[in-house]
Design a protein around this motif. Sequence first.
Motif, PDB file in Angstrom:
ATOM      1  N   MET A  21       0.869  -1.185   0.000  1.00 20.16           N
ATOM      2  CA  MET A  21       0.000   0.000   0.000  1.00 20.16           C
ATOM      3  C   MET A  21       0.900   1.228   0.000  1.00 20.16           C
ATOM      4  N   SER A  22       0.747   2.058  -1.008  1.00 23.09           N
ATOM      5  CA  SER A  22       1.584   3.249  -1.135  1.00 23.09           C
ATOM      6  C   SER A  22       1.192   4.282  -0.078  1.00 23.09           C
ATOM      7  N   PRO A  23       2.164   5.048   0.424  1.00 20.76           N
ATOM      8  CA  PRO A  23       1.836   6.044   1.457  1.00 20.76           C
ATOM      9  C   PRO A  23       0.827   7.070   0.949  1.00 20.76           C
ATOM     10  N   MET A  24      -0.190   7.332   1.747  1.00 21.04           N
ATOM     11  CA  MET A  24      -1.203   8.319   1.328  1.00 21.04           C
ATOM     12  C   MET A  24      -1.679   9.166   2.495  1.00 21.04           C
ATOM     13  N   CYS A  25      -1.293  10.436   2.474  1.00 24.18           N
ATOM     14  CA  CYS A  25      -1.669  11.378   3.532  1.00 24.18           C
ATOM     15  C   CYS A  25      -3.175  11.429   3.696  1.00 24.18           C
ATOM     16  N   GLN A  26      -3.597  11.445   4.951  1.00 28.90           N
ATOM     17  CA  GLN A  26      -5.028  11.514   5.249  1.00 28.90           C
ATOM     18  C   GLN A  26      -5.422  12.830   5.921  1.00 28.90           C
ATOM     19  N   GLU A  56       1.343   6.769   5.729  1.00 27.43           N
ATOM     20  CA  GLU A  56       1.544   8.012   4.990  1.00 27.43           C
ATOM     21  C   GLU A  56       2.792   8.728   5.517  1.00 27.43           C
ATOM     22  N   ALA A  57       3.187   9.809   4.851  1.00 29.04           N
ATOM     23  CA  ALA A  57       4.294  10.642   5.316  1.00 29.04           C
ATOM     24  C   ALA A  57       4.085  10.955   6.797  1.00 29.04           C
ATOM     25  N   THR A  58       5.039  10.542   7.615  1.00 26.72           N
ATOM     26  CA  THR A  58       4.924  10.721   9.061  1.00 26.72           C
ATOM     27  C   THR A  58       6.038  11.673   9.488  1.00 26.72           C
ATOM     28  N   ILE A  98       6.779   2.247   7.942  1.00 26.88           N
ATOM     29  CA  ILE A  98       6.508   3.670   8.191  1.00 26.88           C
ATOM     30  C   ILE A  98       7.301   4.529   7.217  1.00 26.88           C
ATOM     31  N   GLN A  99       6.662   5.566   6.714  1.00 22.09           N
ATOM     32  CA  GLN A  99       7.374   6.509   5.858  1.00 22.09           C
ATOM     33  C   GLN A  99       7.745   7.732   6.698  1.00 22.09           C
ATOM     34  N   LEU A 100       9.043   7.913   6.926  1.00 18.92           N
ATOM     35  CA  LEU A 100       9.507   9.069   7.696  1.00 18.92           C
ATOM     36  C   LEU A 100       9.718  10.242   6.757  1.00 18.92           C
ATOM     37  N   VAL A 229      14.175   3.747   0.553  1.00 22.78           N
ATOM     38  CA  VAL A 229      14.084   5.184   0.265  1.00 22.78           C
ATOM     39  C   VAL A 229      13.120   5.393  -0.898  1.00 22.78           C
ATOM     40  N   ARG A 230      12.201   6.347  -0.746  1.00 22.21           N
ATOM     41  CA  ARG A 230      11.363   6.746  -1.897  1.00 22.21           C
ATOM     42  C   ARG A 230      12.026   7.949  -2.570  1.00 22.21           C
ATOM     43  N   ILE A 231      12.200   7.833  -3.867  1.00 23.70           N
ATOM     44  CA  ILE A 231      12.779   8.951  -4.625  1.00 23.70           C
ATOM     45  C   ILE A 231      11.799   9.411  -5.704  1.00 23.70           C
ATOM     46  N   GLY A 300       2.468   4.040  -9.266  1.00 22.79           N
ATOM     47  CA  GLY A 300       1.888   5.037 -10.164  1.00 22.79           C
ATOM     48  C   GLY A 300       0.994   4.427 -11.204  1.00 22.79           C
ATOM     49  N   LEU A 301      -0.319   4.592 -11.005  1.00 19.33           N
ATOM     50  CA  LEU A 301      -1.320   4.083 -11.936  1.00 19.33           C
ATOM     51  C   LEU A 301      -1.107   2.618 -12.307  1.00 19.33           C
ATOM     52  N   ILE A 302      -0.858   1.844 -11.273  1.00 20.04           N
ATOM     53  CA  ILE A 302      -0.874   0.390 -11.426  1.00 20.04           C
ATOM     54  C   ILE A 302      -2.218  -0.040 -10.838  1.00 20.04           C
ATOM     55  N   LEU A 322       0.400   0.180  -4.599  1.00 18.81           N
ATOM     56  CA  LEU A 322      -0.848   0.731  -5.128  1.00 18.81           C
ATOM     57  C   LEU A 322      -1.340   1.825  -4.191  1.00 18.81           C
ATOM     58  N   GLY A 323      -1.777   2.911  -4.769  1.00 17.59           N
ATOM     59  CA  GLY A 323      -2.326   4.001  -3.974  1.00 17.59           C
ATOM     60  C   GLY A 323      -3.823   4.087  -4.138  1.00 17.59           C
ATOM     61  N   ARG A 324      -4.238   4.907  -5.095  1.00 12.94           N
ATOM     62  CA  ARG A 324      -5.673   5.193  -5.250  1.00 12.94           C
ATOM     63  C   ARG A 324      -6.515   3.958  -5.532  1.00 12.94           C
ATOM     64  N   GLU A 325      -5.932   2.971  -6.214  1.00 17.10           N
ATOM     65  CA  GLU A 325      -6.723   1.762  -6.493  1.00 17.10           C
ATOM     66  C   GLU A 325      -7.106   1.053  -5.185  1.00 17.10           C
TER      67      GLU A 325
HETATM   68  C1  LIG Z   1      -4.432  11.034  -1.165  1.00 13.43           C
HETATM   69  C2  LIG Z   1      -2.995  10.794  -1.498  1.00 13.43           C
HETATM   70  C3  LIG Z   1      -2.021  11.049  -0.536  1.00 13.43           C
HETATM   71  C4  LIG Z   1      -0.670  10.781  -0.812  1.00 13.43           C
HETATM   72  N1  LIG Z   1       0.269  10.936   0.183  1.00 13.43           N
HETATM   73  C5  LIG Z   1       1.538  10.518  -0.029  1.00 13.43           C
HETATM   74  C6  LIG Z   1       2.467  10.458   1.043  1.00 13.43           C
HETATM   75  O1  LIG Z   1       2.148  10.715   2.199  1.00 13.43           O
HETATM   76  N2  LIG Z   1       3.734  10.068   0.747  1.00 13.43           N
HETATM   77  C7  LIG Z   1       4.113   9.716  -0.514  1.00 13.43           C
HETATM   78  O2  LIG Z   1       5.269   9.376  -0.727  1.00 13.43           O
HETATM   79  N3  LIG Z   1       3.236   9.730  -1.527  1.00 13.43           N
HETATM   80  C8  LIG Z   1       1.966  10.089  -1.324  1.00 13.43           C
HETATM   81  N4  LIG Z   1       1.047  10.016  -2.323  1.00 13.43           N
HETATM   82  C9  LIG Z   1       1.451   9.403  -3.603  1.00 13.43           C
HETATM   83  C10 LIG Z   1       1.093   7.916  -3.595  1.00 13.43           C
HETATM   84  O3  LIG Z   1       1.836   7.203  -2.620  1.00 13.43           O
HETATM   85  C11 LIG Z   1       1.350   7.285  -4.966  1.00 13.43           C
HETATM   86  O4  LIG Z   1       2.723   7.330  -5.239  1.00 13.43           O
HETATM   87  C12 LIG Z   1       0.573   7.972  -6.079  1.00 13.43           C
HETATM   88  O5  LIG Z   1      -0.786   8.178  -5.707  1.00 13.43           O
HETATM   89  C13 LIG Z   1       0.602   7.172  -7.377  1.00 13.43           C
HETATM   90  O6  LIG Z   1       0.088   5.870  -7.186  1.00 13.43           O
HETATM   91  P1  LIG Z   1      -1.439   5.477  -7.602  1.00 13.43           P
HETATM   92  O7  LIG Z   1      -1.596   5.839  -9.037  1.00 13.43           O
HETATM   93  O8  LIG Z   1      -1.502   4.000  -7.355  1.00 13.43           O
HETATM   94  O9  LIG Z   1      -2.359   6.258  -6.721  1.00 13.43           O
HETATM   95  C14 LIG Z   1      -0.287  10.310  -2.086  1.00 13.43           C
HETATM   96  C15 LIG Z   1      -1.279  10.104  -3.055  1.00 13.43           C
HETATM   97  C16 LIG Z   1      -2.610  10.321  -2.764  1.00 13.43           C
HETATM   98  C17 LIG Z   1      -3.644  10.021  -3.828  1.00 13.43           C
END
Ligand SMILES: Cc1cc2nc3c(=O)[nH]c(=O)nc-3n(C[C@H](O)[C@H](O)[C@H](O)COP(=O)(O)O)c2cc1C
Length: 354
Positions: A21-26, A56-58, A98-100, A229-231, A300-302, A322-325
């Motif tokens: 699960m990709s990091p996603m800020c809430q 998510e980014a912590t 955890i994503q620091l 590391v995320r780049i 990214g869009l997987i 995967l993020g949004r999916e």
């Molecule tokens: C709501 C939201 C919050 C996100 N927050 C972070 C984050 O905290 N750290 C990070 O590295 N990427 C963040 N991203 C990027 C996602 O981790 C991911 O790389 C990006 O959405 C592309 O993947 P996807 O197409 O599967 O969504 C965020 C994306 C979304 C949609």
Amino acid sequence: MLNLFEPLKIKDITIKNRIGMSPMCQYAYQDGMANDWLKVHLGARAVGGVGLILTEATAVEARGRISPFDLGIWRDEQIAPLKSVVDFINQQGAVAGIQLAHAGRKACTMPPFNGGKPISNDNFLWWQAVAPSDIPFSELHQKPVCLTLEDLLIIKNSFKAAAVRALTAGFQWLEVHAAHGYLLHSFLSPLSNHRDDEYGGSFENRIRLLLEVIESIKIVWPENLPLTVRISGTDWVEGGWTVFDSVQLAITLKEAGVDLIDCSSGGMVPKADIPVGSGFQVFISDKVKAEAKIKTAAVGLITAPAQADTIIRLGQADMVLLGRELLRNPYWPIKAAKKLGSSIQVSKYYERAY
Ligand SMILES: Cc1cc2nc3c(=O)[nH]c(=O)nc-3n(C[C@H](O)[C@H](O)[C@H](O)COP(=O)(O)O)c2cc1C
């Protein structure tokens, strides 16, 4: 041949499949404290069979938050509620990572659902943002304060202290956020780093802070647990950070003991010409993996099971994030196993729902 449901072992940690699960800020927290929202947000995807759940980014410092409502790990009080989330994730058979993060010059904005604009300095929520150079991210953003060498020591120590807290909370995977224009990325890119000391100028100087952050984390983060590391593989801008730079950085990070590079892109400038489309960043993971000979994650869009499975089968990445999916479908791994004809048990509880 490897496939999406093959376990991935890094050091002493085995993820049950190649799905993360990709990091996603809430933007759902007060004073950076984890809460029920985080547990449900991450926990639902763990129940759904995701092998690696990344927070998510912590924020490692309060001034390193993107918004006042970010998740944080800069105080010991933040450990216990995080531990409760980690325990739940582990009970579902997933690994918790955890994503620091430190937002740098992109700090101090309102959450996207409140407009996402930078907070103005007459608002009581405002704080001073920091950066390698005093160049604002956009015309709307505040002018950041240029970090002194003493400040950099404090920041390195903040990452180190955060890693200790993460370990205490039970995380078994640590990702350093060096992407999307935030602090560590802003040191890497010549667009945002105009320093003339040992942290700016040459490639070696621009990567120095990230390397020193990794070094200081390694003092406290156990050798048997994954450190990643995320780049941003490219800034997608003329004169910015390139995929070539990313390969060179990945070679150096591997030597420094980093186990995997999570290959995202962009975020350095407000407007870049990014060819957004299905799997548009996979080529970065593919190149970094092949040329730096280090494990990678593609993101990214997987969205489709066959697409994710093919990335693993072709060796373009060791895992997919995967993020949004996963926001749309928390039980995506169960569905993916069915679609791919895998007989593997992905999730203990929900198998029969599909
Ligand atoms: C709501 C939201 C919050 C996100 N927050 C972070 C984050 O905290 N750290 C990070 O590295 N990427 C963040 N991203 C990027 C996602 O981790 C991911 O790389 C990006 O959405 C592309 O993947 P996807 O197409 O599967 O969504 C965020 C994306 C979304 C949609």
